[in-house]
Write a protein that holds these residues in place. Structure first.
Motif, mmCIF file in Angstrom:
data_model
loop_
_atom_site.group_PDB
_atom_site.id
_atom_site.type_symbol
_atom_site.label_atom_id
_atom_site.label_comp_id
_atom_site.label_asym_id
_atom_site.label_seq_id
_atom_site.Cartn_x
_atom_site.Cartn_y
_atom_site.Cartn_z
ATOM 1 N N TRP A 143 34.955 98.523 129.795
ATOM 2 C CA TRP A 143 34.333 97.517 130.672
ATOM 3 C C TRP A 143 33.205 96.788 129.951
ATOM 4 C CZ3 TRP A 143 29.218 97.953 132.633
ATOM 5 C CH2 TRP A 143 28.850 96.947 133.539
ATOM 6 N N ALA A 144 32.336 97.546 129.275
ATOM 7 C CA ALA A 144 31.202 96.943 128.565
ATOM 8 C C ALA A 144 31.688 95.999 127.466
ATOM 9 C CB ALA A 144 30.310 98.031 127.978
ATOM 10 N N ARG A 145 32.680 96.428 126.718
ATOM 11 C CA ARG A 145 33.204 95.576 125.647
ATOM 12 C C ARG A 145 33.891 94.339 126.215
ATOM 13 N NH1 ARG A 145 36.430 98.341 121.174
ATOM 14 N NH2 ARG A 145 35.246 97.059 119.709
ATOM 15 N N GLY A 146 34.448 94.495 127.406
ATOM 16 C CA GLY A 146 35.066 93.357 128.073
ATOM 17 C C GLY A 146 34.069 92.289 128.475
ATOM 18 N N LEU A 147 32.810 92.681 128.603
ATOM 19 C CA LEU A 147 31.748 91.721 128.912
ATOM 20 C C LEU A 147 31.265 90.976 127.669
ATOM 21 C CD1 LEU A 147 29.500 93.823 131.362
ATOM 22 C CD2 LEU A 147 31.120 92.010 131.970
ATOM 23 N N GLY A 148 31.810 91.345 126.530
ATOM 24 C CA GLY A 148 31.381 90.717 125.280
ATOM 25 C C GLY A 148 30.157 91.375 124.688
ATOM 26 N N ILE A 149 29.943 92.653 125.011
ATOM 27 C CA ILE A 149 28.787 93.402 124.521
ATOM 28 C C ILE A 149 29.235 94.379 123.434
ATOM 29 C CG2 ILE A 149 26.935 95.006 125.160
ATOM 30 C CD1 ILE A 149 27.184 93.959 128.027
ATOM 31 N N LYS A 150 28.507 94.431 122.335
ATOM 32 C CA LYS A 150 28.780 95.411 121.298
ATOM 33 C C LYS A 150 28.406 96.799 121.813
ATOM 34 C CE LYS A 150 29.697 92.269 118.114
ATOM 35 N NZ LYS A 150 31.062 92.064 117.574
ATOM 36 N N HIS A 178 23.858 100.750 123.959
ATOM 37 C CA HIS A 178 23.783 101.966 123.166
ATOM 38 C C HIS A 178 24.031 103.157 124.100
ATOM 39 C CE1 HIS A 178 21.040 99.600 120.185
ATOM 40 N NE2 HIS A 178 22.162 98.982 120.480
ATOM 41 N N VAL A 179 25.206 103.761 123.947
ATOM 42 C CA VAL A 179 25.717 104.725 124.914
ATOM 43 C C VAL A 179 25.683 106.140 124.346
ATOM 44 C CG1 VAL A 179 27.648 105.295 126.424
ATOM 45 C CG2 VAL A 179 27.265 102.909 125.744
ATOM 46 N N ILE A 181 21.223 103.458 127.096
ATOM 47 C CA ILE A 181 21.460 104.214 128.316
ATOM 48 C C ILE A 181 20.832 105.602 128.172
ATOM 49 C CG2 ILE A 181 23.196 105.201 129.845
ATOM 50 C CD1 ILE A 181 23.213 102.207 129.940
ATOM 51 N N VAL A 182 19.909 105.934 129.049
ATOM 52 C CA VAL A 182 19.289 107.266 129.028
ATOM 53 C C VAL A 182 19.357 107.949 130.391
ATOM 54 C CG1 VAL A 182 17.738 106.741 127.112
ATOM 55 C CG2 VAL A 182 16.996 106.277 129.453
ATOM 56 N N THR A 183 19.813 107.225 131.416
ATOM 57 C CA THR A 183 19.972 107.805 132.752
ATOM 58 C C THR A 183 21.334 107.399 133.311
ATOM 59 O OG1 THR A 183 19.052 105.896 133.941
ATOM 60 C CG2 THR A 183 17.492 107.584 133.170
ATOM 61 N N GLU A 184 21.797 108.131 134.317
ATOM 62 C CA GLU A 184 23.090 107.843 134.932
ATOM 63 C C GLU A 184 23.114 106.475 135.601
ATOM 64 O OE1 GLU A 184 24.947 111.191 137.109
ATOM 65 O OE2 GLU A 184 23.208 112.360 136.453
#
Length: 242
Positions: free
Chosen positions: A194-201, A174-175, A152-155
């Motif tokens: 929310w992101a982790r809830g999607l199954g994403i590290k 990568h936040v 993530i590099v932009t809003e």
């Protein structure tokens, strides 16, 4: 191999702001400090060598040089940190048990990079990351087993996450800690959940924020840290603060 039963710590550009970034010195310092691996950027030279540099050009003697227009030998002679810039295959040889988060800057580097990872039988310990959905799509077109990380590099980047997960089987997000200053702390926490809830590290990284201040406040909301200072972050991890 990446399934380490604790928070993973990777050295950001090796050892960001302490040693020259993306150099063998920075990488060695991070690994010797105890980091699980390193994060680095990749470009392809004119003679087809994969090198670890953040930018595709640099200034030297009032002249601009482009990585893609230089051979490896010329790059090492002209760049301010030239003799300390490793090729990616040198990193695989030197750090055979380390995790690599490779930020792919150059689309022409994709195929030779994937070939190199295959030669070293290392898809289990490599994350291919990029802030560009198009770059991630290109990598996926050439490899079904590559672990893809979206930076993530932009809003507006967060709006692309669910689609990337569905279409490209996204492995990690990568936040930047800097997102706290844009959306506020409560919303930032909600987005991580929310992101982790999607199954994403979730891997945290930093641009201008104080990682030592914010990481403890986000404990339990990330799977890995791309640390500016591996020593200090590892100390916090050992103390159970993060």
């Amino acid at each position: 191999m990446i399934n380490i039963p604790r928070t993973i710590v990777l050295g950001h550009s090796g050892f960001k702001n302490v040693y020259p970034e993306n150099t063998i010195i920075a990488f060695e310092k991070a690994i010797k400090a105890g980091a699980d691996g390193i994060e680095f950027d990749v470009w392809l030279t004119k003679d087809g060598k994969l090198v670890t540099l953040h930018d595709g050009k640099f200034n030297m003697g009032n002249k601009v040089y482009y990585i893609k227009e230089l051979s490896l030998n010329a790059l090492r002679k002209l760049h301010p940190h030239g003799k300390f810039i490793p090729t990616v295959d040198e990193l695989f040889e030197r750090f055979p048990n380390s995790i690599f988060n490779i930020d792919v800057k150059d689309k022409e580097a994709v195929k030779p990079l994937l070939k190199l990872v295959e030669e070293f039988d290392s898809f289990d310990r490599v994350i291919f990351s990029s802030p560009s959905p198009e770059m991630l799509k290109l990598i996926r077109e050439h490899s079904k087993e590559a672990k893809l990380g979206f930076s993530i590099v932009t809003e507006t980047g967060i709006a692309k996450v669910a689609l990337l997960k569905r279409n490209l089987n996204l492995y990690s997000l990568h936040v930047p800690l800097d997102g706290i200053s844009y959306v506020g702390f409560p919303m930032f926490v909600a987005l991580l959940k929310w992101a982790r809830g999607l199954g994403i590290k979730v891997f945290m990284w930093n641009y201008e924020m104080d990682e030592l201040f914010w990481l403890p406040r986000l404990k339990g909301l990330y799977d890995g840290i791309i640390a500016d200072n591996a020593v200090k972050v590892l100390n916090l991890l050992e103390l159970g603060v993060i």
